[in-house]
Design a protein around this motif. Structure first.
Motif: not given
Length: 434
Positions: A10, A116, A122, A136, A138, A265, A267-268, A272, A296, A298, A302
């Protein structure tokens, strides 16, 4: 209809693009989801448009110094419409090249907003995409200070899309973004005041290098106000006012907030709460870029790494190799070169503290004999005579030289060996080389 992939990333910035291309190159089925423009911050709102502006500013800065010394005629003026058109064309070329590379690699590009909704899942407009690995990437966004009238200030994203130059501007924040905006616009003829709550600017760099950079900015005509936290932004009779305290107010056309960035964040979604963050508010990751939520990962701005494009690109490639190829450790951040595009640039590698610097010098370059506003140069070496571990530079071309210095430091050279290689004369590099 549900769709399965080996990995879903993402974010289509430097980190996401790098991961997607390299993972696909390892024979995996990859989907990349981007809600905005490909290229992320670097291409659209950061490094690339900034460097294009800086290129013009650098030429103007050199010419102005010679003009004031009586050696050149009038300084040329910036044609903003043509500059903006050239910038837009270049950015579109880069975005199209990314599209082409993703297509060639076999990556599925989805231009929508993703969320997510479960581990390994997703959702995009009701469609569920699944993969054992979600990445992630983002990025982040600029944040404004918590003060009355902050909404009246521009952020760095907006500044890089200006089509007209203000007569006067105030910048809140003395980090590299604020200083770059100050140097670039001052060279273009804008009256600039920079306000920072720290004792000096460029706190990302070692003290002496930063202080030389600060002095050069002041010699350029930039007013710098240190140890000051502005109280408010408000509308004035002819523009804006930045209130420094009860007795001091700056009247300007534009106020720019360069006061930090925060990760994207969104998209979490509801997950989250299950993803641990650091004290800085970015995602906590381990050596495999995995978050506290299994499966997950990152990368990029981010995540808890240096928010620099080369780091994001390298980390994206490294994660692809860790998941689908031969394991590789992340790049040691001590070996990452960085530069602030002021005039001249401040550049550094090795993250030295004040105590680490064992040899340094400030000098006047040859151009000082010709330019009325000639900058001072600086170099510093950190570590010890037995093993040099950092290089600091302030000079024309420092942003180019520091990358080679970073590769040299991988071998931890001793100072005596460094002196056996000789530099170009006359240059600042020969001083540092000994």
């Amino acid at each position: 209809m549900d769709t399965d992939y080996d990995a879903i990333v993402i974010g289509g910035g430097s980190a996401g693009l790098s991961f997607a291309r390299h993972a696909a190159g390892l024979g995996r089925e990859i989907a990349l989801i981007e809600r905005d423009k490909l290229g992320g911050t670097c291409v659209n709102r950061g490094c690339v448009p900034k460097k294009m502006l800086w290129t013009v500013a650098d030429a103007l800065h050199r010419g102005t110094g010679l003009t004031r010394a009586g050696l050149l005629g009038p300084t040329p003026q910036v044609d903003m419409p043509r500059l903006c058109a050239a910038r837009a064309a270049k950015l579109e070329d880069i975005r199209q090249s990314y599209r082409d590379k993703l297509h060639e690699a076999g990556v599925t590009l989805i231009e929508e907003t993703a969320e997510l909704t479960a581990p390994g899942e997703v959702t995009i407009q009701g469609q569920r995409l699944r993969a054992p690995c979600i990445v992630l990437a983002t990025g982040g966004h600029p944040i404004k200070p918590d003060m009355p009238g902050a909404e009246l200030a521009c952020d760095s994203d907006e500044v890089l899309n200006w089509t007209e130059l203000p007569r006067a501007m105030a910048i809140i924040g003395g980090g590299y973004i604020g200083c770059e905006m100050a140097a670039i616009h001052a060279a273009m003829g804008v009256r600039v005041t920079l306000v920072t709550d720290t004792e000096r600017v460029l706190t990302e760099f070692s003290e002496k290098a930063a202080l030389v950079g600060q002095a050069n900015m002041q010699a350029q005509g930039i007013r710098i106000v240190t140890s000051c936290t502005p109280e408010a932004v408000r509308r004035g009779d002819d523009g804006l006012e930045l209130v420094l305290d009860a007795d001091s107010v700056l009247s300007v056309d534009k106020v720019v907030a360069a006061t930090g960035r925060a990760p994207n964040l969104e998209a979490l979604g509801d997950l989250k709460a299950r993803v641990a963050l650091t004290e800085k508010g970015v995602i906590r990751i381990d050596e495999r870029f995995e978050t506290s939520l299994p499966g997950l990962h990152a990368v990029g701005d981010c995540a808890d790494r240096l928010p620099l494009t080369p780091v994001a690109s390298s980390d994206g490639e490294t994660l692809a190799l860790q998941l689908f190829g031969d394991y590789r450790s992340p790049v040691d951040l001590r070996h990452v070169a960085t530069s602030a595009y002021v005039l001249p640039p401040v550049a550094e590698v090795g993250q030295p503290s004040k105590e680490d610097i064992f040899e340094e010098n400030t000098l006047s370059p040859l151009s000082a004999a010709l330019r009325s506003d000639a900058a001072q140069d600086y170099w510093g070496l950190g570590g010890s005579e037995a093993a040099v571990t950092s290089v600091s530079l302030v000079a024309e071309g420092a942003h180019e030289a520091i990358g080679w210095a970073a590769q040299m430091l991988l071998h931890r050279p001793d100072r005596a060996t460094m002196r056996r290689a000789l530099g170009v004369h006359p240059s600042t590099s020969e001083e540092a080389m000994g």
